[in-house]
Design an enzyme around this catalytic site. Structure first.
Site, PDB file in Angstrom:
ATOM      1  CD  GLU A 195       0.448   8.050  -1.151  1.00 50.16           C
ATOM      2  OE1 GLU A 195       0.793   8.984  -1.895  1.00 50.16           O
ATOM      3  OE2 GLU A 195      -0.132   7.038  -1.584  1.00 50.16           O
ATOM      4  CB  CYS A 220      -8.483   5.737   4.388  1.00 46.67           C
ATOM      5  SG  CYS A 220      -7.688   4.238   3.785  1.00 46.67           S
ATOM      6  CB  CYS A 237       1.775  -4.223   1.881  1.00 45.75           C
ATOM      7  SG  CYS A 237       0.630  -5.572   2.255  1.00 45.75           S
ATOM      8  CB  CYS A 260      -3.234  -8.153  -3.254  1.00 46.41           C
ATOM      9  SG  CYS A 260      -3.717  -8.881  -1.675  1.00 46.41           S
ATOM     10  CB  CYS A 263      -2.776  -4.060  -4.043  1.00 49.78           C
ATOM     11  SG  CYS A 263      -2.623  -2.833  -2.744  1.00 49.78           S
ATOM     12  CB  CYS A 318      -9.382   0.611  -2.636  1.00 51.07           C
ATOM     13  SG  CYS A 318     -10.318   0.714  -1.150  1.00 51.07           S
TER      14      CYS A 318
HETATM   15  N1  SAH Z   1      -4.261  -5.300   3.601  1.00 49.74           N
HETATM   16  C1  SAH Z   1      -5.626  -5.022   3.914  1.00 49.74           C
HETATM   17  C2  SAH Z   1      -5.962  -3.544   3.903  1.00 49.74           C
HETATM   18  C3  SAH Z   1      -5.446  -2.678   2.807  1.00 49.74           C
HETATM   19  S1  SAH Z   1      -6.201  -2.741   1.234  1.00 49.74           S
HETATM   20  C4  SAH Z   1      -6.545  -5.805   3.023  1.00 49.74           C
HETATM   21  O1  SAH Z   1      -6.066  -6.525   2.166  1.00 49.74           O
HETATM   22  O2  SAH Z   1      -7.748  -5.765   3.237  1.00 49.74           O
HETATM   23  C5  SAH Z   1      -7.850  -2.162   1.360  1.00 49.74           C
HETATM   24  C6  SAH Z   1      -8.773  -2.783   0.330  1.00 49.74           C
HETATM   25  O3  SAH Z   1      -8.493  -2.306  -1.001  1.00 49.74           O
HETATM   26  C7  SAH Z   1      -8.653  -4.304   0.246  1.00 49.74           C
HETATM   27  O4  SAH Z   1      -9.918  -4.877   0.107  1.00 49.74           O
HETATM   28  C8  SAH Z   1      -7.844  -4.458  -1.020  1.00 49.74           C
HETATM   29  O5  SAH Z   1      -7.935  -5.746  -1.549  1.00 49.74           O
HETATM   30  C9  SAH Z   1      -8.448  -3.397  -1.893  1.00 49.74           C
HETATM   31  N2  SAH Z   1      -7.666  -3.064  -3.070  1.00 49.74           N
HETATM   32  C10 SAH Z   1      -6.337  -3.129  -3.239  1.00 49.74           C
HETATM   33  N3  SAH Z   1      -5.980  -2.728  -4.468  1.00 49.74           N
HETATM   34  C11 SAH Z   1      -7.120  -2.388  -5.099  1.00 49.74           C
HETATM   35  C12 SAH Z   1      -7.408  -1.897  -6.389  1.00 49.74           C
HETATM   36  N4  SAH Z   1      -6.438  -1.658  -7.272  1.00 49.74           N
HETATM   37  N5  SAH Z   1      -8.695  -1.652  -6.696  1.00 49.74           N
HETATM   38  C13 SAH Z   1      -9.684  -1.871  -5.786  1.00 49.74           C
HETATM   39  N6  SAH Z   1      -9.470  -2.333  -4.553  1.00 49.74           N
HETATM   40  C14 SAH Z   1      -8.207  -2.600  -4.217  1.00 49.74           C
END
Ligand code: SAH
Length: 344
Positions: A94, A107, A114, A118, A121, A336
């Site tokens: 996506e 983006c 991944c 986290c 996410c 995000c």
């Molecule tokens: N792996 C990289 C890039 C992808 S995520 C990273 O961790 O930075 C892009 C951003 O979105 C990161 O800051 C991530 O922590 C954030 N993110 C992921 N899930 C989210 C959510 N449910 N709400 C808000 N931000 C989120």
């Protein structure tokens, strides 16, 4: 991908060598590069100033990939578009297109899935399938450019995947995207977001590119960070901060810290206070992201508006530049952490 070489991942230099090997003139490399990276051709057939014979020769040796647009959703709130692209091997990624006053931003995803895990996410729920090739990262931008008919001015590598877990392909992608023979997007308009793979932040710093590094912090102490991000088990927060300082020292580029505010988890006054201490004296920018709830993780909820503003206020009073990110495309799960490997 099949065994043929992926032609769209080759640099201009490599293409020149490839043409020499085929006993073709060097300027053919320039024509081919332009077809791929400026005219955004979708197949060999479009390359009408290359003879049919040459196109056939190229086709024998090289794979020409293009993404297939499998679905598009448009946000009714802000016009943001989320694209689902099918890759040549049947996987999906996506990407998101956003329009701001200062230009158009795309983006992109850097991996299929991944493995960083986290907790808040959606992109990591099914684990990692594979890395994306440079061509597949470029193609997300090319496909969206073609489909919108508009110039892309900013690229953020903030979709699915951990870009610094796919380091070599990422580097090649950045070099090609900012190449004057291609789309020529200024490195200053490219942002790479990482959960904090320390040795690769340092490697990236040593490349001395002009891109912006965004570091996903999400907690201001080692314990808080570890509760949300398994990667914190590998690197202590102090090592991550040192790597960010090193990035600034090597590149002169101000680091952005992303901080997803999760109600009752990391959004208290004490959290803000600790964040101020952590960032004191650093030339940086903090991007506060109200967490986007995902259905698999119901315990993570968005902070109250007044807590978000109080958090921001506290940082600003200590002269730490902080903005609250406007969440684009929320109604289409385009914000995000909401991008997925599978379409659901
Ligand atoms: N792996 C990289 C890039 C992808 S995520 C990273 O961790 O930075 C892009 C951003 O979105 C990161 O800051 C991530 O922590 C954030 N993110 C992921 N899930 C989210 C959510 N449910 N709400 C808000 N931000 C989120």
């Amino acid at each position: 991908m099949d065994k043929k070489t992926d032609v769209k991942s080759l640099t201009m230099e490599e293409l020149k060598q490839a043409m020499a090997a085929l006993q073709e003139k060097p300027y053919r490399a320039g024509q081919l590069y332009e077809w791929m990276h400026v005219k955004l051709a979708r197949s060999w057939d479009e390359m009408t100033n290359l003879s049919k014979g040459l196109r056939a020769k190229l086709d024998q040796k090289y794979a020409y990939t293009a993404l297939r647009e499998a679905a598009v959703q448009t946000s009714r709130i802000d016009g943001t578009k989320k694209y689902l692209f099918a890759l040549a091997d049947g996987n999906f990624v996506e990407s998101v297109w956003m329009q701001y006053h200062h230009g158009n931003s795309v983006c992109i995803s850097s991996q299929v899935g991944c493995r960083m895990g986290c907790r808040f996410c959606a992109s990591t729920l099914d684990g990692l399938e594979r890395n994306l090739a440079p061509s597949e990262m470029l193609d997300q931008i090319y496909a969206i450019s073609r489909s919108s008919g508009e110039r892309v001015s900013n690229v953020v590598v903030m979709g699915t995947g951990e870009p610094l877990d796919n380091y070599d392909n990422l580097l090649r992608f950045i070099r090609m995207l900012s190449d004057e023979n291609g789309l020529n997007i200024s490195q200053r308009n490219i942002t790479v977001s990482t959960c904090g793979i320390v040795e690769n932040i340092k490697r990236l710093a040593d490349e001395k590119l002009q891109i912006t590094l965004a570091l996903s912090l999400h907690g201001s102490t080692q314990e808080k960070r570890r509760a949300l991000m398994p990667v914190a088990n590998r690197y202590d927060i102090s090592e991550v901060m040192d790597a960010c300082r090193y990035y600034f020292d090597q590149t002169g580029r101000r680091v952005t810290f992303e901080y997803a505010l999760v109600g009752g988890v990391n959004d208290t006054e004490e959290d803000a206070e600790q964040l101020c201490r952590l960032l004191a004296g650093m030339n940086c920018h903090v991007n506060l992201i109200p967490v986007n709830p995902i259905k698999e993780q119901r315990s993570y909820i968005e902070s109250e508006r007044r807590d978000i503003l109080r958090f921001q206020d506290k940082l600003e009073k200590r002269h730490i530049n902080a903005t609250v990110r406007r969440e684009m495309g929320r109604d289409i799960d385009g914000a995000c952490g909401q991008l997925r490997r599978r379409f659901s």
